[in-house]
Scaffold this motif. Structure first.
Motif, mmCIF file in Angstrom:
data_model
loop_
_atom_site.group_PDB
_atom_site.id
_atom_site.type_symbol
_atom_site.label_atom_id
_atom_site.label_comp_id
_atom_site.label_asym_id
_atom_site.label_seq_id
_atom_site.Cartn_x
_atom_site.Cartn_y
_atom_site.Cartn_z
ATOM 1 N N CYS A 86 50.420 5.844 -25.102
ATOM 2 C CA CYS A 86 51.833 5.816 -25.446
ATOM 3 C C CYS A 86 52.190 4.411 -25.914
ATOM 4 C CB CYS A 86 52.693 6.210 -24.247
ATOM 5 S SG CYS A 86 52.432 5.196 -22.777
ATOM 6 N N THR A 87 53.351 4.297 -26.514
ATOM 7 C CA THR A 87 53.877 2.996 -26.903
ATOM 8 C C THR A 87 55.174 2.792 -26.139
ATOM 9 O OG1 THR A 87 52.858 3.083 -29.078
ATOM 10 C CG2 THR A 87 54.730 1.603 -28.830
ATOM 11 N N VAL A 88 55.309 1.633 -25.509
ATOM 12 C CA VAL A 88 56.467 1.321 -24.678
ATOM 13 C C VAL A 88 57.163 0.094 -25.254
ATOM 14 C CG1 VAL A 88 57.177 0.560 -22.372
ATOM 15 C CG2 VAL A 88 55.402 2.285 -22.609
ATOM 16 N N MET A 89 58.478 0.182 -25.388
ATOM 17 C CA MET A 89 59.266 -0.968 -25.800
ATOM 18 C C MET A 89 59.568 -1.787 -24.548
ATOM 19 S SD MET A 89 59.216 -0.387 -28.962
ATOM 20 C CE MET A 89 60.227 -1.743 -29.537
ATOM 21 N N GLY A 90 59.090 -3.005 -24.519
ATOM 22 C CA GLY A 90 59.285 -3.877 -23.373
ATOM 23 C C GLY A 90 58.183 -4.917 -23.351
ATOM 24 N N THR A 91 58.275 -5.818 -22.405
ATOM 25 C CA THR A 91 57.258 -6.857 -22.252
ATOM 26 C C THR A 91 55.991 -6.261 -21.657
ATOM 27 O OG1 THR A 91 57.915 -7.409 -19.998
ATOM 28 C CG2 THR A 91 59.076 -8.577 -21.793
ATOM 29 N N LYS A 96 53.438 -2.702 -17.739
ATOM 30 C CA LYS A 96 52.560 -2.569 -16.568
ATOM 31 C C LYS A 96 53.303 -1.866 -15.429
ATOM 32 C CE LYS A 96 50.047 -6.171 -16.063
ATOM 33 N NZ LYS A 96 49.530 -7.510 -15.729
ATOM 34 N N ALA A 97 54.539 -2.267 -15.177
ATOM 35 C CA ALA A 97 55.331 -1.633 -14.122
ATOM 36 C C ALA A 97 55.582 -0.161 -14.443
ATOM 37 C CB ALA A 97 56.655 -2.373 -13.936
ATOM 38 N N ALA A 102 54.383 5.590 -13.420
ATOM 39 C CA ALA A 102 54.014 6.915 -13.941
ATOM 40 C C ALA A 102 52.755 7.439 -13.254
ATOM 41 C CB ALA A 102 53.820 6.849 -15.453
ATOM 42 N N ILE A 103 51.763 6.576 -13.080
ATOM 43 C CA ILE A 103 50.526 6.986 -12.390
ATOM 44 C C ILE A 103 50.853 7.455 -10.976
ATOM 45 C CG2 ILE A 103 48.393 6.078 -11.342
ATOM 46 C CD1 ILE A 103 48.181 4.264 -13.909
ATOM 47 N N PRO A 159 61.139 0.983 -16.141
ATOM 48 C CA PRO A 159 61.811 0.631 -14.874
ATOM 49 C C PRO A 159 62.240 -0.814 -14.853
ATOM 50 C CG PRO A 159 59.462 1.003 -14.519
ATOM 51 C CD PRO A 159 59.754 1.336 -15.952
ATOM 52 N N ALA A 160 63.362 -1.067 -14.224
ATOM 53 C CA ALA A 160 63.889 -2.441 -14.126
ATOM 54 C C ALA A 160 63.312 -3.125 -12.920
ATOM 55 C CB ALA A 160 65.398 -2.402 -14.029
#
Length: 160
Positions: A86-91, A96-97, A102-103, A159-160
């Motif tokens: 997947c591609t995630v927008m974020g640092t 990683k978080a 999700a895992i 997640p924040a």
């Protein structure tokens, strides 16, 4: 490389700076998750590759104990039972978080025999600036992607 869950999960992050310093190509980074899965005791391996500032591509490889497609689907991706992406927008840290959450959610769902959160969503707060994006071809493998034709924004925030 970060080790989680008593050595069962390994995450390797590759930043843009790493890629430039090593003069590495995308092809050079493709099979790192599969390689990490060969380490004794590792059941799930993840490669996080920074594509651009604030955008990361994740490649997940699992043994038969965890479904990689279900993990990546929580973040708007897809693939196969043992290899997905997947591609995630974020640092990188946010990616990683997100993948660890999700895992762990899929582990809980499998253990409990049902979705931990109605609708299979992670129950995370929404931040429009941090919404993972679905992209065609983010399966993470040599086959050129998931073949699922995913496009458009996902509705699962980091997640924040």
């Amino acid at each position: 490389m970060d080790v989680h869950d008593g050595g069962a999960t390994v995450i390797a992050a590759i930043s843009l700076a790493d890629m430039a310093r090593l003069e590495a190509t995308e092809r050079d980074a493709e099979d790192i998750a599969a390689f990490l899965g060969q380490i004794e005791g590792v059941r799930t391996s993840v490669t996080i590759r920074e594509l651009a500032p604030g955008e990361c591509k994740l490649s997940v490889r699992t043994d038969q104990g965890l479904n990689a497609t279900r993990v990546c689907a929580l973040l708007g991706g897809g693939g196969h039972a043992s290899a997905a992406g997947c591609t995630v927008m974020g640092t990188v840290a946010e990616a990683k978080a997100a993948i660890l959450a999700a895992i762990r959610q899929v582990w809980v769902e499998d253990r409990d025999g049902a979705s931990a959160v109605p609708g299979g969503q992670m129950g995370l707060r929404r931040e429009p600036a941090r919404v993972p994006q679905r992209r065609t071809g983010d399966g993470g493998g040599r086959g050129g992607g998931t073949g699922l034709g995913l496009a458009g924004p996902a509705h699962h925030p980091v997640p924040a």
